[in-house]
Scaffold this motif. Structure first.
Motif, PDB file in Angstrom:
ATOM      1  N   SER A 314       0.776  -1.281  -0.068  1.00  0.00           N
ATOM      2  CA  SER A 314       0.154   0.255  -0.042  1.00  0.00           C
ATOM      3  C   SER A 314       0.885   1.172  -0.107  1.00  0.00           C
ATOM      4  N   ASP A 317      -0.114   6.844   3.472  1.00  0.00           N
ATOM      5  CA  ASP A 317      -0.839   7.947   3.362  1.00  0.00           C
ATOM      6  C   ASP A 317      -0.361   9.162   4.451  1.00  0.00           C
ATOM      7  N   ASP A 344       5.342   6.633  -5.242  1.00  0.00           N
ATOM      8  CA  ASP A 344       4.859   7.667  -4.755  1.00  0.00           C
ATOM      9  C   ASP A 344       5.807   8.466  -4.214  1.00  0.00           C
TER      10      ASP A 344
END
Length: 414
Positions: A314, A317, A344
Motif C-alpha cells: 500500500s 498515507d 509515490d
C-alpha cells in the motif's frame, strides 16, 4: 557412528556433564556451541576415550569406547585439540606422521601408503613439511594438527575449537575441508566458538550450558534469541545472512551513547541489522514506515523500537508520513538502510526532511528501484550529499556524524 547416551562426567567433586545424549551419524557435521565452561571440551574428551564417563556410555561405530584399547580407540576417533603446543621440535611431516601410529604394527610397519602425503597436500601444509613445528604460527600449527587427524584415517573426527587460531580466510578453508571429509563419509563432532561459522558449516548444532544439552537441531532452530539468552546470558538479535542463508547473531549490550537518537528509513534484512546494531551501541532508535510482515518488525518488536507500519503493498498515507516525519525531526541522525524507491516517492520525501543522514547500501540500486528515472535521480542527488557507511561500521559512522554539530546537509533540489 558416534552415540552418546545419558553421559555423566565429574572431575573431582565438580559435576561437568549431566545426562548428555547426542548422535552423529556418518556423513554429518554436528557443532557443539555454548558458553565457556559449558562442558564442550570434556564432552569431546569423553567421545575420544580420554575420559571414562561416570554414567552412561559412548559408542563409536557400534563399540563402547571404554571397552577399546587406546590404539583401537584411536583407529575409531581422530582428534584436533585446542592446544597445539608441542614439547619437542618435531618437523611438520613427523607430526602429521604421528597420525599413523594407531595403524603401525609392533614391528613399525604401516600399510597406510601415502596417507601422510595426502594429508599434507589436502591441508596446504606440504610447503613447510621440513620446518620445525615450533617455528610455525598458531594458525599454521592448527592446520598441521588437522593434517595429522586426516592422516589417522579414522571414521570419526572430533574438533576442539579448530579455527580458534586462524584468520577468517584460513578458518573458512579449514571448515570447508571438514565439510569435504564429512562428504567422504566421516562423522564429525566439533566445538566451535564462532556461532555464525557453526551455523554456516554444520548440519546440526547441539547447545550446551552448565553441562546439559539445552537445544539440539538445525542451526536456525538452535540459534534463537531465547536460547542464546538462556545459555549465554546475553540479549541478541538473530537475522539471516543473505548469501549463505545461515543465522547471524548480533549480541546486544546496554552500553553506548544513549543521548543520541537515530531514525531508520528502510527495512528488510539490512534495516533489521541496522536497528539491531544501533540499539546494541546504545542509541535511541525509531524506525519506519515499513510494511507489516517486514523482517525489521521482528527485531523492532523484540527490542521495543517504536516503528511505523503500513499494510503490505500500500502507498504511504498522510498520517503515516506525518508520524514518521515527527520521528525524523526528533532524531539526531537518520539512516537510509537499503532504501527502496517507490512510485509515490514517500520515503524520499521523508529522507529529504532529514538533517544528518547516513546511507547504508548492501543491494544494488537496480534491485531497489521500483519508481523510475525521476525518483532515482532524486535519490542519487541525496546520496551525493550525505555520509555513506558499510553495515559493519554503521554505529561508528552514526556516532561520528552525530557528533559533528557543525555539519549541515543541504536538501535543496532533492
Amino acid at each position: 557412528m558416534i552415540e552418546v547416551e545419558s553421559v555423566d562426567v565429574s572431575l573431582g567433586d565438580t559435576e561437568i556433564l549431566r545426562d548428555v545424549s547426542l548422535r552423529v551419524p556418518a556423513g554429518e557435521f554436528v557443532g557443539l556451541v555454548g558458553p565457556n565452561g559449558a562442558g564442550k571440551t570434556t564432552l569431546l574428551r569423553t567421545v575420544n576415550g580420554a575420559i571414562d564417563p561416570d554414567a552412561g556410555r559412548v559408542l563409536v561405530d557400534g563399540d563402547r569406547m571404554s571397552d577399546l584399547s587406546s590404539r583401537a580407540g584411536s583407529r575409531r576417533v581422530a582428534t584436533v585439540p585446542q592446544d597445539t603446543g608441542t614439547r619437542f621440535a618435531f618437523s611438520v611431516e613427523d607430526v602429521v606422521a604421528m597420525g599413523r601410529t594407531p595403524h603401525r604394527s609392533r614391528f613399525g610397519s604401516d600399510d597406510g601408503g601415502d596417507a601422510v602425503e595426502r594429508a599434507l597436500e589436502r591441508t596446504s601444509t606440504a610447503s613447510f613439511r621440513d620446518r620445525r613445528i615450533s617455528t610455525l604460527s598458531g594458525g599454521e600449527r592448527q592446520r598441521v594438527f588437522v593434517a595429522r587427524a586426516i592422516a589417522q584415517e579414522a571414521p570419526a573426527l572430533v574438533l576442539d575449537e579448530p579455527t580458534a587460531s586462524l584468520d577468517v580466510n584460513h578458518a573458512t578453508r579449514t571448515l570447508s575441508l571438514v565439510c569435504e571429509l564429512v562428504a567422504d563419509g566421516r562423522a564429525v563432532l566439533g566445538a566451535i566458538h564462532d556461532l555464525e561459522a557453526a551455523a554456516r558449516f554444520c548440519d546440526r548444532l547441539v547447545m550446551l550450558a552448565d553441562g546439559e544439552v539445552v537445544a539440539s537441531g538445525a542451526p536456525a532452530d538452535v540459534l534463537t534469541a531465547d536460547a542464546l539468552a538462556t545459555s549465554f546470558d546475553m540479549e541478541s538479535v538473530v537475522t539471516r545472512n543473505p548469501v549463505t542463508g545461515a543465522p547471524t547473531v548480533t549480541p546486544l549490550s546496554d552500553t553506548g551513547d544513549e543521548r543520541r537518537s537515530v531514525h531508520v528509513l528502510g527495512g528488510g534484512r539490512v534495516g533489521a541489522a541496522v536497528v539491531a546494531r544501533l540499539h546494541a551501541a546504545g542509541f535511541g532508535v525509531t524506525a519506519g514506515p515499513v510494511p507489516e510482515g517486514d523482517e525489521l518488525l521482528g527485531v523492532s518488536e523484540r527490542l521495543d523500537v517504536p516503528t511505523e507500519t503500513v499494510p503490505p503493498m500500500s502507498a504511504l498515507d498522510g498520517s503515516t508520513l506525518a508520524a514518521a516525519g515527527e520521528r525524523i525531526d526528533e532524531a539526531d541522525v537518520t539512516v537510509l538502510a537499503d532504501l527502496t524507491l517507490t512510485p509515490d516517492g514517500g520515503l524520499l520525501d521523508l529522507a529529504a526532511e532529514a538533517g544528518q543522514t547516513v546511507v547504508v547500501e548492501e543491494r544494488p540500486l537496480d534491485e531497489r528501484d521500483r519508481a523510475g528515472t525521476d525518483q532515482r535521480r532524486r535519490y542519487e542527488r541525496l546520496r551525493e550529499r550525505v555520509t555513506t557507511s558499510g553495515l559493519d561500521d554503521v554505529a561508528a559512522t552514526v556516532r561520528s556524524v552525530g557528533a559533528d554539530a557543525g555539519r549541515h546537509v543541504s536538501r535543496r533540489g532533492i
